[in-house]
Design a protein around this motif. Structure first.
Motif, PDB file in Angstrom:
ATOM      1  N   ILE A  58     -14.461   6.908 -10.931  1.00  0.00           N
ATOM      2  CA  ILE A  58     -13.067   6.595 -10.615  1.00  0.00           C
ATOM      3  C   ILE A  58     -12.421   7.755  -9.879  1.00  0.00           C
ATOM      4  CG2 ILE A  58     -10.774   6.220 -11.642  1.00  0.00           C
ATOM      5  CD1 ILE A  58     -12.147   4.612 -13.823  1.00  0.00           C
ATOM      6  N   SER A  59     -11.712   7.428  -8.813  1.00  0.00           N
ATOM      7  CA  SER A  59     -10.892   8.402  -8.084  1.00  0.00           C
ATOM      8  C   SER A  59      -9.506   7.804  -7.925  1.00  0.00           C
ATOM      9  CB  SER A  59     -11.498   8.707  -6.704  1.00  0.00           C
ATOM     10  OG  SER A  59     -10.649   9.560  -5.957  1.00  0.00           O
ATOM     11  N   LEU A  60      -8.510   8.415  -8.566  1.00  0.00           N
ATOM     12  CA  LEU A  60      -7.172   7.831  -8.588  1.00  0.00           C
ATOM     13  C   LEU A  60      -6.393   8.068  -7.309  1.00  0.00           C
ATOM     14  CD1 LEU A  60      -6.138   8.686 -12.264  1.00  0.00           C
ATOM     15  CD2 LEU A  60      -6.891   6.481 -11.350  1.00  0.00           C
ATOM     16  N   PHE A  61      -6.563   9.251  -6.691  1.00  0.00           N
ATOM     17  CA  PHE A  61      -5.816   9.588  -5.486  1.00  0.00           C
ATOM     18  C   PHE A  61      -6.776   9.963  -4.357  1.00  0.00           C
ATOM     19  CE2 PHE A  61      -2.948  10.888  -9.024  1.00  0.00           C
ATOM     20  CZ  PHE A  61      -1.962   9.930  -8.819  1.00  0.00           C
ATOM     21  N   ASP A  62      -6.515   9.430  -3.196  1.00  0.00           N
ATOM     22  CA  ASP A  62      -7.361   9.669  -2.035  1.00  0.00           C
ATOM     23  C   ASP A  62      -7.521  11.166  -1.795  1.00  0.00           C
ATOM     24  OD1 ASP A  62      -8.793   8.831   0.354  1.00  0.00           O
ATOM     25  OD2 ASP A  62      -7.052   9.576   1.470  1.00  0.00           O
ATOM     26  N   GLY A  63      -8.781  11.624  -1.683  1.00  0.00           N
ATOM     27  CA  GLY A  63      -9.030  13.038  -1.412  1.00  0.00           C
ATOM     28  C   GLY A  63      -8.530  13.974  -2.477  1.00  0.00           C
ATOM     29  N   GLU A  71      -6.082   1.299 -26.608  1.00  0.00           N
ATOM     30  CA  GLU A  71      -6.226   2.389 -27.578  1.00  0.00           C
ATOM     31  C   GLU A  71      -5.511   3.641 -27.083  1.00  0.00           C
ATOM     32  OE1 GLU A  71      -9.672   4.601 -30.257  1.00  0.00           O
ATOM     33  OE2 GLU A  71     -10.262   3.551 -28.411  1.00  0.00           O
ATOM     34  N   TYR A  72      -5.515   3.826 -25.762  1.00  0.00           N
ATOM     35  CA  TYR A  72      -4.867   4.995 -25.164  1.00  0.00           C
ATOM     36  C   TYR A  72      -4.039   4.584 -23.946  1.00  0.00           C
ATOM     37  CZ  TYR A  72      -8.243   7.799 -27.823  1.00  0.00           C
ATOM     38  OH  TYR A  72      -8.992   8.367 -28.825  1.00  0.00           O
ATOM     39  N   MET A  73      -2.992   5.351 -23.687  1.00  0.00           N
ATOM     40  CA  MET A  73      -2.240   5.285 -22.447  1.00  0.00           C
ATOM     41  C   MET A  73      -2.654   6.492 -21.604  1.00  0.00           C
ATOM     42  SD  MET A  73       0.024   2.776 -23.308  1.00  0.00           S
ATOM     43  CE  MET A  73       1.466   2.956 -22.250  1.00  0.00           C
ATOM     44  N   TRP A  74      -2.577   6.365 -20.299  1.00  0.00           N
ATOM     45  CA  TRP A  74      -2.835   7.523 -19.435  1.00  0.00           C
ATOM     46  C   TRP A  74      -1.910   7.494 -18.226  1.00  0.00           C
ATOM     47  CZ3 TRP A  74      -4.181   6.150 -14.524  1.00  0.00           C
ATOM     48  CH2 TRP A  74      -4.828   4.915 -14.326  1.00  0.00           C
ATOM     49  N   SER A  75      -1.673   8.648 -17.649  1.00  0.00           N
ATOM     50  CA  SER A  75      -0.814   8.728 -16.471  1.00  0.00           C
ATOM     51  C   SER A  75      -1.233   9.916 -15.627  1.00  0.00           C
ATOM     52  CB  SER A  75       0.663   8.877 -16.885  1.00  0.00           C
ATOM     53  OG  SER A  75       1.525   8.779 -15.757  1.00  0.00           O
ATOM     54  N   ALA A  76      -1.044   9.792 -14.320  1.00  0.00           N
ATOM     55  CA  ALA A  76      -1.360  10.879 -13.393  1.00  0.00           C
ATOM     56  C   ALA A  76      -0.389  10.835 -12.231  1.00  0.00           C
ATOM     57  CB  ALA A  76      -2.796  10.765 -12.891  1.00  0.00           C
ATOM     58  N   TYR A  77      -0.052  11.995 -11.693  1.00  0.00           N
ATOM     59  CA  TYR A  77       0.793  12.019 -10.498  1.00  0.00           C
ATOM     60  C   TYR A  77       0.185  12.878  -9.407  1.00  0.00           C
ATOM     61  CZ  TYR A  77       3.112  16.542 -11.839  1.00  0.00           C
ATOM     62  OH  TYR A  77       3.409  17.843 -12.171  1.00  0.00           O
ATOM     63  N   CYS A  78       0.619  12.581  -8.204  1.00  0.00           N
ATOM     64  CA  CYS A  78       0.220  13.319  -7.000  1.00  0.00           C
ATOM     65  C   CYS A  78       1.493  13.710  -6.280  1.00  0.00           C
ATOM     66  CB  CYS A  78      -0.667  12.440  -6.123  1.00  0.00           C
ATOM     67  SG  CYS A  78      -0.812  12.974  -4.392  1.00  0.00           S
ATOM     68  N   CYS A  79       1.751  15.008  -6.196  1.00  0.00           N
ATOM     69  CA  CYS A  79       2.913  15.542  -5.478  1.00  0.00           C
ATOM     70  C   CYS A  79       2.378  16.482  -4.397  1.00  0.00           C
ATOM     71  CB  CYS A  79       3.848  16.275  -6.432  1.00  0.00           C
ATOM     72  SG  CYS A  79       5.232  17.115  -5.625  1.00  0.00           S
ATOM     73  N   PRO A  80       2.005  15.956  -3.238  1.00  0.00           N
ATOM     74  CA  PRO A  80       1.307  16.762  -2.233  1.00  0.00           C
ATOM     75  C   PRO A  80       2.160  17.853  -1.593  1.00  0.00           C
ATOM     76  CG  PRO A  80       1.827  14.597  -1.365  1.00  0.00           C
ATOM     77  CD  PRO A  80       2.162  14.553  -2.818  1.00  0.00           C
ATOM     78  N   SER A  81       3.474  17.682  -1.602  1.00  0.00           N
ATOM     79  CA  SER A  81       4.363  18.685  -1.012  1.00  0.00           C
ATOM     80  C   SER A  81       5.287  19.233  -2.093  1.00  0.00           C
ATOM     81  CB  SER A  81       5.184  18.055   0.118  1.00  0.00           C
ATOM     82  OG  SER A  81       6.055  18.995   0.709  1.00  0.00           O
ATOM     83  N   LEU A 131       0.808  -1.217   0.000  1.00  0.00           N
ATOM     84  CA  LEU A 131       0.000   0.000   0.000  1.00  0.00           C
ATOM     85  C   LEU A 131       0.842   1.268   0.000  1.00  0.00           C
ATOM     86  CD1 LEU A 131      -2.876  -1.013   2.448  1.00  0.00           C
ATOM     87  CD2 LEU A 131      -3.088  -0.548  -0.001  1.00  0.00           C
ATOM     88  N   ASN A 132       2.107   1.156   0.380  1.00  0.00           N
ATOM     89  CA  ASN A 132       2.973   2.336   0.444  1.00  0.00           C
ATOM     90  C   ASN A 132       3.204   2.972  -0.924  1.00  0.00           C
ATOM     91  OD1 ASN A 132       4.510  -0.262   0.242  1.00  0.00           O
ATOM     92  ND2 ASN A 132       6.217   1.123  -0.222  1.00  0.00           N
ATOM     93  N   PHE A 133       2.879   2.265  -2.004  1.00  0.00           N
ATOM     94  CA  PHE A 133       3.068   2.838  -3.331  1.00  0.00           C
ATOM     95  C   PHE A 133       1.887   3.690  -3.769  1.00  0.00           C
ATOM     96  CE2 PHE A 133       5.731  -1.050  -3.411  1.00  0.00           C
ATOM     97  CZ  PHE A 133       6.958  -0.418  -3.555  1.00  0.00           C
ATOM     98  N   PHE A 134       0.857   3.773  -2.926  1.00  0.00           N
ATOM     99  CA  PHE A 134      -0.314   4.593  -3.214  1.00  0.00           C
ATOM    100  C   PHE A 134      -0.372   5.772  -2.246  1.00  0.00           C
ATOM    101  CE2 PHE A 134      -1.336   0.210  -4.381  1.00  0.00           C
ATOM    102  CZ  PHE A 134      -1.817   0.355  -5.675  1.00  0.00           C
ATOM    103  N   TYR A 135      -0.820   6.917  -2.735  1.00  0.00           N
ATOM    104  CA  TYR A 135      -0.990   8.098  -1.889  1.00  0.00           C
ATOM    105  C   TYR A 135      -1.960   7.777  -0.755  1.00  0.00           C
ATOM    106  CZ  TYR A 135      -2.531  12.744  -0.454  1.00  0.00           C
ATOM    107  OH  TYR A 135      -2.860  13.863   0.278  1.00  0.00           O
ATOM    108  N   ASN A 136      -1.559   8.116   0.465  1.00  0.00           N
ATOM    109  CA  ASN A 136      -2.345   7.809   1.660  1.00  0.00           C
ATOM    110  C   ASN A 136      -2.659   6.315   1.786  1.00  0.00           C
ATOM    111  OD1 ASN A 136      -2.356  10.379   2.677  1.00  0.00           O
ATOM    112  ND2 ASN A 136      -4.475  10.845   2.124  1.00  0.00           N
ATOM    113  N   GLU A 137      -1.801   5.486   1.194  1.00  0.00           N
ATOM    114  CA  GLU A 137      -1.960   4.026   1.240  1.00  0.00           C
ATOM    115  C   GLU A 137      -3.345   3.584   0.770  1.00  0.00           C
ATOM    116  OE1 GLU A 137      -0.756   2.495   5.049  1.00  0.00           O
ATOM    117  OE2 GLU A 137       1.358   2.862   4.601  1.00  0.00           O
ATOM    118  N   THR A 138      -3.855   4.292  -0.245  1.00  0.00           N
ATOM    119  CA  THR A 138      -5.195   4.018  -0.752  1.00  0.00           C
ATOM    120  C   THR A 138      -5.165   3.814  -2.262  1.00  0.00           C
ATOM    121  OG1 THR A 138      -6.142   5.411   0.991  1.00  0.00           O
ATOM    122  CG2 THR A 138      -7.576   4.849  -0.863  1.00  0.00           C
TER     123      THR A 138
END
Length: 309
Positions: A295-300, A219-229, A37-44
């Motif tokens: 779909i929600s990729l990152f917690d909160g 058909e498509y690739m997608w990517s998203a990042y979360c950099c909270p700080s 779970l450590n690889f997900f933001y807020n372990e979610t």
């Protein structure tokens, strides 16, 4: 009941809605991502994406977990891989390709194993193998790219076919590669803590496409990042890219332009493989429409956290 426990229960209970995802498959690797779970933001892990038909894999190499993938055995391809970006401290390793033994044998070692000359039939039936990509006109596209991983062992671990999808060369070595490099630059320049990344695929909306009649082509690739700080003196032009950022890339020159327009002025070698930058909300909206589920990729939605002095 804890949030993590509720997540694990709900993940196992949901059912995917699209035929592309197939029927329910009980995961032989794990019922959840509890060991990584450590690889997900807020372990979610992402919310709203069902585990029906999918196997959560905590990617283990040399007795250590390196990232997480959600893998579909029937389609022999991952939906996404989740990882923490950390710039490489060396070169791209020699590509010793590996497979996941527990997809073939539930009591096998949890460690990735290198492909050998003679491959067990159970391995072939349970997941993609190197032969699938031979003469396919597709490259082996990393969801978690090796140069987004710090140590040699981390980079080696990305060379498992459970982290790979069929990707056109024009995308893999062109606009999509530029996107991966841009994410690295943004991290180095502005992040003041971990950057959580989820990279995945979108199937064709109508009829599925395959290589070797075995491996599903996105058909498509997608990517998203979360950099909270991140740096609170961020230039105004870059403020839309923090704390979250997202993009969608074309993997088929003949796809429509509703999601990602074609740049008529682009070089012919990459024209049709454009990448469209967008907000996290926009990407989640596209995924919700294409996959017919919220779909929600990152917690909160990944909340800003002031950097520690």
């Amino acid at each position: 009941m804890s949030q993590r426990k509720m997540l694990q229960i709900s993940t196992g209970a949901l059912v995917l809605l699209l035929p592309w995802f197939g029927g329910l498959v009980i995961g032989e690797i794990s019922q959840d991502f509890s060991k990584c779970l450590n690889f997900f933001y807020n372990e979610t892990p992402p919310q709203g994406i069902s585990a029906g038909g999918y196997v959560p894999i905590c990617q283990r190499h040399k007795n250590q977990y390196h990232f997480a993938s959600l893998y579909h055995r029937q389609h022999r391809a991952p939906l996404y891989s989740a990882y923490i970006l950390s710039p490489a401290d060396g070169k791209r390793p020699n590509s010793t390709w590996m497979y996941e033994p527990q997809l073939a044998f539930s009591r096998a070692s949890p460690e990735m194993k290198s492909f050998v000359a003679a491959i067990d039939q159970n391995v072939i039936e349970s997941q993609a193998v190197l032969q699938d990509y031979k003469y396919s006109n597709y490259t082996r596209g990393h969801l978690n790219p090796s140069m987004h991983q710090k140590t040699k062992e981390d980079r080696e671990a990305t060379f498992t076919l459970t982290n790979i999808v069929p990707q056109r060369k024009g995308s893999n070595s062109g606009p999509w590669n530029s996107l991966e490099n841009k994410m690295l630059r943004q991290f180095k320049a502005f992040c003041r803590g971990p950057m959580y990344v989820i990279t995945g695929v979108m199937p064709y909306e109508s009829e599925a496409r395959w290589i070797n009649n075995r491996v599903s082509v996105p058909e498509y690739m997608w990517s998203a990042y979360c950099c909270p700080s991140y740096n609170d003196t961020l230039p105004e032009s870059l403020q839309p890219f923090f704390p979250t950022y997202a993009a969608v890339g074309r993997n088929d020159r003949n796809s429509g332009e509703e999601i990602v327009p074609v740049n008529a002025k682009a070089k012919s070698s990459v024209r049709g493989y454009e990448v469209r930058q967008m907000s996290l909300e926009a990407l989640e909206g596209i995924l919700a429409q294409r996959l017919a589920m919220p779909i929600s990729l990152f917690d909160g939605q990944c909340q800003y956290q002031r950097p520690k002095l």
